[in-house]
Design an enzyme around this catalytic site. Structure first.
Site, PDB file in Angstrom:
ATOM      1  N   ASN A  13      69.130 -29.957 107.794  1.00 37.20           N
ATOM      2  CA  ASN A  13      70.424 -30.799 107.160  1.00 37.20           C
ATOM      3  C   ASN A  13      71.192 -30.175 106.305  1.00 37.20           C
ATOM      4  O   ASN A  13      71.967 -30.824 105.664  1.00 37.20           O
ATOM      5  CB  ASN A  13      69.859 -32.096 106.511  1.00 37.20           C
ATOM      6  N   ARG A  14      71.454 -28.820 106.550  1.00 36.05           N
ATOM      7  CA  ARG A  14      72.324 -27.732 105.577  1.00 36.05           C
ATOM      8  C   ARG A  14      71.871 -27.903 104.417  1.00 36.05           C
ATOM      9  O   ARG A  14      72.548 -27.520 103.412  1.00 36.05           O
ATOM     10  CB  ARG A  14      73.714 -28.376 106.026  1.00 36.05           C
ATOM     11  N   LEU A  15      70.786 -28.213 103.885  1.00 34.74           N
ATOM     12  CA  LEU A  15      70.082 -28.193 102.578  1.00 34.74           C
ATOM     13  C   LEU A  15      69.248 -26.996 102.495  1.00 34.74           C
ATOM     14  O   LEU A  15      68.062 -27.039 102.243  1.00 34.74           O
ATOM     15  CB  LEU A  15      69.178 -29.484 102.360  1.00 34.74           C
TER      16      LEU A  15
END
Ligand SMILES: Cc1cc2nc3c(=O)[nH]c(=O)nc-3n(C[C@H](O)[C@H](O)[C@H](O)COP(=O)(O)O)c2cc1C
Ligand SMILES: Cc1ncc(COP(=O)(O)O)c(C=O)c1O
Length: 274
Positions: free
Chosen positions: A250-252
């Protein structure tokens, strides 16, 4: 000057063979999801004058990690060593390739790939031509940034800091370890990044320096066969910051940046927002 066509997708999907022998990773065509892809083929809209893949559709989720404040060592060089060993062990192509960014005195940025040829708390070293664009930029503005793009592990390491020329003896010692042909190559490309008339000019110059310094029959004499050019040698980027980036879902992503106020100072590690 005419502007280049921006990739635009029409309604008509055309099946384009990519490489039926060695299937590649597949990406969705218009109106498709990844699940509808057929291995070895990609349905894309591809007018003859447009690229086969729309880069806007290319993306992967990064599932590896994590990188935590508690899990990292106090010394970033220890973490760099662990990550470097990982990519070497994994057989990643060019594991020691790094992007070197420099800027001229007027602030104009420039970047290119060079090979890492050693690292220690004193710096990350590489070798090049002092009269190249990077050499001139570093003479004007002796600071740089490095990026290690280790995509195979969903990892990136970034280094920033001042740059120092290596002592000539260190450059000479490294130059002696290079293959004979590469040592001649350094001479043949004396004015690296200047415009040349053609490939012939380069090969003519290579032949000239090869006859000036012939390859010795005796391997013991090889290291001394070609002198170190005065215009060639090493630099080290003295790390002021070293950031470790681990791709996460999630691009975290996890990002830990080490910084130290002075080369003799203690490292401080902080987490950065992805
Ligand atoms: C994988 C790879 C490794 C490279 N390694 C070096 C290197 O160690 N030293 C070097 O001078 N150029 C190296 N090059 C070439 C540079 O990217 C660049 O073309 C050249 O140094 C001229 O750069 P300049 O714009 O600073 O003059 C490498 C290129 C690639 C693709
Ligand atoms: C122009 C140039 N100089 C130096 C190097 C570093 O190579 P070596 O491993 O032979 O020192 C490279 C590597 O690609 C290069 O292209």
């Amino acid at each position: 000057m005419s502007s280049l066509p921006f990739v635009s997708l029409s309604d008509k999907a055309v099946a384009v063979p990519l490489n039926p022998v060695r299937p590649t990773v597949q990406y969705p065509g218009p109106g498709e999801t990844a699940k509808t892809q057929v291995r070895g083929w990609s349905a894309v809209n591809r007018p003859a004058d447009q690229p086969a893949h729309d880069p806007a559709r290319l993306r992967a989720s990064y599932e590896r990690g994590p990188l935590t404040e508690q899990g990292v060592p106090a010394d970033p060089l220890a973490l760099f060593t662990a990550w470097f060993e990982d990519v070497v062990a994994e057989g990643l192509s060019e594991p020691n390739a790094m992007v070197l960014a420099t800027a001229a005195a007027d602030g104009a940025p420039n970047a290119r790939t060079v090979l890492l040829k050693g690292y220690s708390p004193a710096g990350f070293r590489f070798f090049t031509n002092f009269t190249s664009a990077k050499g001139l930029e570093l003479a004007e503005n002796p600071r740089a940034a490095l990026v290690f793009p280790w995509h195979a592990r969903a990892r990136q390491v970034r280094v920033t800091g001042p740059v120092e020329r290596l002592p000539e003896a260190e450059s000479a010692a490294y130059f002696r370890t290079r293959p004979y042909g590469s040592r001649l190559g350094a001479w043949a490309s004396e004015h690296q990044s200047s415009v040349i008339s053609g490939r012939d000019e380069l090969e003519r110059r290579y032949t000239e320096v090869a006859s000036q310094w012939p390859e010795p029959d005796n391997l013991d004499d090889d290291a001394d066969a070609v002198p170190l050019p005065a215009f060639w040698g090493g630099y080290r980027v003295v790390p002021a910051t070293i950031e470790f980036w681990q791709g996460r879902p999630n691009r975290l992503h996890d990002r830990i940046r080490y910084s130290r106020p002075l080369p003799s100072g203690r490292w401080k590690a902080e987490r950065l927002s992805p």
